[in-house]
Design an enzyme around this catalytic site. Structure first.
Site, short mmCIF file in Angstrom:
data_model
loop_
_atom_site.label_atom_id
_atom_site.label_comp_id
_atom_site.label_asym_id
_atom_site.label_seq_id
_atom_site.Cartn_x
_atom_site.Cartn_y
_atom_site.Cartn_z
N ASP A 1 44.53 36.24 32.47
CA ASP A 1 44.79 37.44 33.28
C ASP A 1 44.36 37.17 34.73
O ASP A 1 43.24 36.72 34.97
CB ASP A 1 43.97 38.60 32.67
CG ASP A 1 44.33 39.94 33.26
OD1 ASP A 1 45.47 40.10 33.77
OD2 ASP A 1 43.48 40.85 33.20
N ASP B 1 48.19 34.97 39.79
CA ASP B 1 48.13 36.08 40.74
C ASP B 1 48.08 35.52 42.16
O ASP B 1 47.01 35.23 42.70
CB ASP B 1 46.90 36.94 40.45
CG ASP B 1 46.82 38.15 41.38
OD1 ASP B 1 47.65 38.23 42.31
OD2 ASP B 1 45.93 38.99 41.18
N GLU C 1 52.75 37.84 40.11
CA GLU C 1 52.51 39.17 40.68
C GLU C 1 53.01 39.28 42.11
O GLU C 1 52.86 38.37 42.91
CB GLU C 1 51.00 39.50 40.64
CG GLU C 1 50.69 40.85 41.27
CD GLU C 1 49.26 41.33 41.04
OE1 GLU C 1 48.65 40.91 40.05
OE2 GLU C 1 48.79 42.15 41.85
N GLY D 1 40.80 49.80 36.63
CA GLY D 1 39.59 50.61 36.49
C GLY D 1 39.93 52.08 36.31
O GLY D 1 41.02 52.43 35.85
N HIS E 1 49.83 46.84 35.08
CA HIS E 1 48.39 46.59 35.03
C HIS E 1 47.66 47.91 35.19
O HIS E 1 48.22 48.90 35.64
CB HIS E 1 47.98 45.65 36.17
CG HIS E 1 48.34 44.22 35.91
ND1 HIS E 1 47.40 43.23 35.82
CD2 HIS E 1 49.54 43.63 35.68
CE1 HIS E 1 48.01 42.08 35.57
NE2 HIS E 1 49.31 42.29 35.47
N GLY F 1 46.20 49.96 32.80
CA GLY F 1 46.71 50.95 31.86
C GLY F 1 45.72 52.05 31.48
O GLY F 1 46.10 53.02 30.83
N ASN G 1 48.69 46.42 30.38
CA ASN G 1 47.36 45.82 30.28
C ASN G 1 46.28 46.88 30.11
O ASN G 1 46.22 47.84 30.88
CB ASN G 1 47.04 45.01 31.53
CG ASN G 1 47.94 43.79 31.69
OD1 ASN G 1 48.85 43.59 30.91
ND2 ASN G 1 47.65 43.00 32.69
N ASN H 1 42.14 47.17 29.68
CA ASN H 1 40.87 46.45 29.75
C ASN H 1 39.71 47.45 29.81
O ASN H 1 38.91 47.55 28.88
CB ASN H 1 40.88 45.52 30.98
CG ASN H 1 39.64 44.65 31.06
OD1 ASN H 1 38.85 44.59 30.13
ND2 ASN H 1 39.48 43.96 32.17
ZN ZN Z 1 45.55 43.38 36.32
#
Ligand code: ZN
Length: 287
Positions: free
Chosen positions: A84, A105, A135, A178, A207, A209, A229, A231
């Site tokens: 990631d 990235d 990305e 976040g 990203h 999520g 994604n 996290n």
């Molecule tokens: Zn991400």
């Protein structure tokens, strides 16, 4: 069954659902994600940030653990082991370590440098059987110390990167890593539609999520998002369940300090979060 992520994401795009990428941090996390995916017949992508890789003592440790667990748990659903937000060097290390997928990235580089490095890594990934995500347009919030502003990607730049032969594209559409701030404006669906059409419908990645309202997630999937994604949410539910166990005195009951007991509520919380995400993304039974 450890595979690269290309085919599962094309199936998801064509079937109008999304595959979850759940980021892992340790053995409990990995076991929770794999077990839940197997129980529910859902394809899944294990995300590993460079920081998490370092924490687990290196990408080779992660690969060895995931490969062994894939075998010992008799996992038959397709799972991918994915870097990631990889740096250029991190991508090379993961190819060498036996990952099945990488994300480069290069969004903080100027577009020409992003194109150049992505081109090289596409070749390296494909020569070794890995899938690759790239990305365009930085994603807001903080990821391993890199802070983005939540920008919306430019369609022409998306086309440029997609044309390099990458397998899926992370394009900023106002999403944030976040926890979302209360004044967040929501996802830029017009931009998402334009990117989807403008890139010959390459599978798109959302990203950040955690905390996007369910209706927005469903709409994003209907407009071409094939990978989402997750996290922060697992971290929050793991921490809350562990806190509750200790505050309820669980660790002071008979052998409650045993790490296998102490970590179990957090483990179950991750499993529940995975299940909720698979349900929301529509990936249950799609393996
Ligand atoms: Zn991400």
């Amino acid at each position: 069954m450890l595979v690269n992520a290309k085919e599962m994401l094309i199936k998801a795009r064509d079937g109008h659902y999304a595959v979850a990428q759940i980021n892992i941090n340790n053995l409990e996390w990995t076991k929770a994600v794999l077990t839940t995916a197997q129980e529910l017949g859902a394809p899944v992508i294990l995300g590993v940030s460079e920081g998490a890789g370092k924490y687990m003592t290196g990408f080779k440790t992660v690969t060895a653990m995931v490969r062994a667990m894939d075998e010992s748990l008799k996992i038959t659903v397709p799972i991918a082991l994915h870097l990631d937000h990889g740096t250029y060097d991190g991508c090379k290390k993961c190819v060498e370590a036996g990952f099945t997928s990488i994300m480069f990235d290069g969004s903080h580089f100027k577009i020409d440098e992003n194109v150049e490095k992505t081109t090289e890594l596409v070749r390296l990934a494909h020569d070794n059987g890995l899938s690759i995500e790239a990305e365009v347009g930085s994603i807001g919030g903080e990821e391993d110390g890199v802070v983005g502003a939540g920008e919306v990607a430019d369609v022409a730049e998306c086309q440029k990167i997609a044309a390099l032969g990458i397998d899926f594209l992370a394009a900023g559409i106002g999403n944030i890593h976040g926890v979302y701030p209360s004044n967040w404006k929501g996802l830029a669906f017009d931009a998402l539609e334009n990117i989807h059409k403008g890139t010959n419908e390459i599978p798109l990645v959302l990203h950040g999520g955690t905390g996007i309202p369910e209706e927005m997630i469903k709409k994003a999937i209907s407009l071409g998002v094939s990978k989402i994604n997750v996290n922060t949410e697992c971290q929050l539910t793991f921490a809350a369940a562990t806190r509750k166990y200790i505050e309820d005195g669980g660790d002071q009951k008979s052998k409650g300090f045993d790490p296998r007991k102490l970590l179990n509520p957090g483990y179950e919380a991750i499993k529940l979060t995975c299940k909720e995400k698979f349900e929301l993304f529509g990936s249950i039974g799609k393996a």
